[in-house]
Design an enzyme around this catalytic site. Structure first.
Site, PDB file in Angstrom:
ATOM      1  N   ARG A 172       0.799  -1.212   0.000  1.00  0.00           N
ATOM      2  CA  ARG A 172       0.000   0.000   0.000  1.00  0.00           C
ATOM      3  C   ARG A 172       0.832   1.262   0.000  1.00  0.00           C
ATOM      4  O   ARG A 172       0.635   2.158  -0.804  1.00  0.00           O
ATOM      5  CB  ARG A 172      -0.928   0.013   1.198  1.00  0.00           C
ATOM      6  CG  ARG A 172      -2.357   0.111   0.827  1.00  0.00           C
ATOM      7  CD  ARG A 172      -3.182  -0.458   1.941  1.00  0.00           C
ATOM      8  NE  ARG A 172      -2.723  -1.800   2.237  1.00  0.00           N
ATOM      9  CZ  ARG A 172      -3.273  -2.876   1.713  1.00  0.00           C
ATOM     10  NH1 ARG A 172      -4.297  -2.762   0.926  1.00  0.00           N
ATOM     11  NH2 ARG A 172      -2.806  -4.073   1.989  1.00  0.00           N
ATOM     12  N   THR A 173       1.783   1.332   0.918  1.00  0.00           N
ATOM     13  CA  THR A 173       2.565   2.558   1.033  1.00  0.00           C
ATOM     14  C   THR A 173       3.326   2.824  -0.264  1.00  0.00           C
ATOM     15  O   THR A 173       3.289   3.925  -0.807  1.00  0.00           O
ATOM     16  CB  THR A 173       3.552   2.456   2.217  1.00  0.00           C
ATOM     17  OG1 THR A 173       2.820   2.165   3.391  1.00  0.00           O
ATOM     18  CG2 THR A 173       4.310   3.747   2.406  1.00  0.00           C
TER      19      THR A 173
ATOM     20  N   ARG B  48      11.722   2.783   3.025  1.00  0.00           N
ATOM     21  CA  ARG B  48      11.280   1.974   4.164  1.00  0.00           C
ATOM     22  C   ARG B  48      12.424   1.022   4.510  1.00  0.00           C
ATOM     23  O   ARG B  48      13.062   0.461   3.619  1.00  0.00           O
ATOM     24  CB  ARG B  48      10.037   1.173   3.816  1.00  0.00           C
ATOM     25  CG  ARG B  48       9.761   0.107   4.879  1.00  0.00           C
ATOM     26  CD  ARG B  48       8.415  -0.520   4.730  1.00  0.00           C
ATOM     27  NE  ARG B  48       7.372   0.455   5.035  1.00  0.00           N
ATOM     28  CZ  ARG B  48       6.098   0.111   5.168  1.00  0.00           C
ATOM     29  NH1 ARG B  48       5.720  -1.139   5.029  1.00  0.00           N
ATOM     30  NH2 ARG B  48       5.197   1.035   5.435  1.00  0.00           N
TER      31      ARG B  48
END
Lengths: 301, 148
Positions: free
Chosen positions: A49-50, A99
């Site tokens: 999603r991110t 991330r």
């Protein structure tokens, strides 16, 4: 604002500016043009999603995306340091979105490169773009951030999202219900910070009785990967399951949020009720991330 | 018999009021040179601390920076610079507002434990001895820290 690393760095003014820009970009994305700009996605951990909402945000504003997901096949596997990988990515791009499983990785990279860095999650530490999209979602669904009653439900001990959300809402005079099994309570240092900021909260172990009072129910998944002990996970994994029946007595304006992915903590019969708002929340991520990219790339007016 | 369980020094540094049992940790931080003459006393009686440790370093005057580097393990230490058997200067240790490269982060998931980089901790506020890691943002008490 050069980078977006932690909600702690963000003033209330800057937060409101980003919320405003997200709102205006949702209405009219053509006001920002990021063509010939390149976003590098450095994802050392899986994320759907991110990462995809960042890609969508960049592309819908005319920009391009390069990057990696996981370290297989990259020079990281050959033993390259994070700093070196980031310095190379910075030569290839105008902005880095990263991330990483280690806490503080994004802060470190931001000190090593000249391009803006966005933290898209550093282990259990920060995930500021999620916090901002949550704020935007709450604002959009309630028309205000001020004086709301919110229940945060599920894993409040390991849940990075709910920790940042509690801090992010603290300036807006909220009332919190922290609903969790005893073993997954909100950490004591966060409770004492909130008390210091004058935020009122109650801790609960069940959700039923507070449903008629609340404006927002923020549900989180109890994440197996955060538990050192399998047995402990099995004990609490089904503690809170939100069903359409459970929401019968909710106020009309009440919305259920969830950072997704959900497993079984919100049953699918909730999806068709007026309370379901988690898919809108995911969509809001695109507008919020557009606002962040535009601001850090110096294109926000 | 009140003092002088160890010989007085002519020139050098005396570090007094080290918590009992911590003298070796203090020495590990100060890293005396191979040629330094060092006397170390353990479990001396003390009015304020009941028991204390003490270090005397002959021929070397510690700088304020060196003195402050022991603040995390010996927060109440008093440091005297001795010249010709007399106390020429007295100071207390102070935890610096920013501590660079001196201690490692106790959080195993902190990036500072994975990359070749310098740790940075910031003192939360001057009244507490809590330190926040600049990277993982976690807060630790001084007693949790391990010197590099």
């Amino acid at each position: 604002m050069k980078h977006l690393i932690s909600m702690r760095d963000l003033s209330a003014d800057k937060t409101l500016q980003l919320l405003k820009l997200a709102e205006s970009l949702e209405k009219d994305p053509s006001q920002i043009d990021l063509s010939r700009r390149v976003m590098a996605a450095m994802f050392y951990e899986a994320s759907t999603r991110t990462r995809m909402s960042f890609e969508s945000a960049m592309k819908r504003l005319g920009g391009e995306v390069i990057g990696m997901v996981g370290t297989s096949g990259t020079s990281v596997e050959k033993g390259e340091t994070l700093a070196d990988t980031a310095k190379i990515m910075a030569r290839y791009s105008d902005i880095i979105v990263m991330r990483h499983p280690m806490e503080g990785a994004a802060r470190y990279v931001s000190e090593q490169v000249d391009v803006p860095v966005v933290n898209a999650g550093d282990g259990a530490n920060q995930h500021p773009t999620q916090s901002l999209l949550d704020l935007y979602t709450i604002l959009k669904s309630q028309g205000t951030l001020k004086g709301l009653k919110l229940a945060l439900v599920g894993d409040l001990k390991y849940g990075r999202t709910v920790h940042s959300l509690a801090y992010a809402l603290a300036p807006f005079n909220p009332t919190f219900y922290f609903v969790s099994p005893k073993s997954l309570r909100m950490p004591a240092h966060i409770l004492s910070d909130l008390t210091q900021k004058g935020v009122s909260y109650k801790e609960k172990t069940t959700v039923e009785n507070i449903i008629p009072e609340i404006d927002i129910m923020y549900v989180t998944r109890i994440q197996r990967e955060r538990f050192p002990d399998r047995e402990e996970y099995e004990k609490v994994k089904n503690a809170y399951i939100i069903t359409a029946n459970l929401l019968r007595k909710a106020k009309d304006n009440m919305k259920v949020l969830h950072p997704l992915p959900r497993v079984n903590e919100i049953t699918t019969d909730v999806d068709s009720t007026k309370y379901a708002y988690y898919f809108d929340q995911a969509e809001n991520g695109v507008y919020m991330r557009q606002a962040i990219l535009a601001t850090l790339l110096g294109e926000a007016k | 018999m009140k003092e002088l369980k160890v010989d007085p020094i002519k020139n050098g540094t005396v570090i007094d009021h080290i918590p009992a049992g911590r003298v070796q940790r203090v020495l590990a931080i100060l890293k005396p040179r191979a040629t330094d003459v060092v006397m170390m006393g353990m479990n001396f009686s003390s009015k304020a601390m009941k028991k204390k440790d003490i270090i005397k370093i002959e021929g070397r005057e510690l700088t304020q920076n060196e003195v402050n580097s022991i603040a995390l393990v010996a927060p109440a230490a008093k440091v005297s610079i001795i010249r010709d058997f007399k106390v020429a200067q007295k100071s207390r240790v102070e935890i610096p507002k920013r501590i660079e490269g001196l201690v490692s982060c106790p959080n195993p998931k902190c990036i500072t434990n994975a990359e070749p980089m310098t740790t940075i901790f910031n003192l939360e506020d001057s009244s507490s001895r809590d330190l926040a890691c600049q990277y993982c943002e976690r807060v630790f008490t001084a007693d949790e820290m391990t010197h590099i």
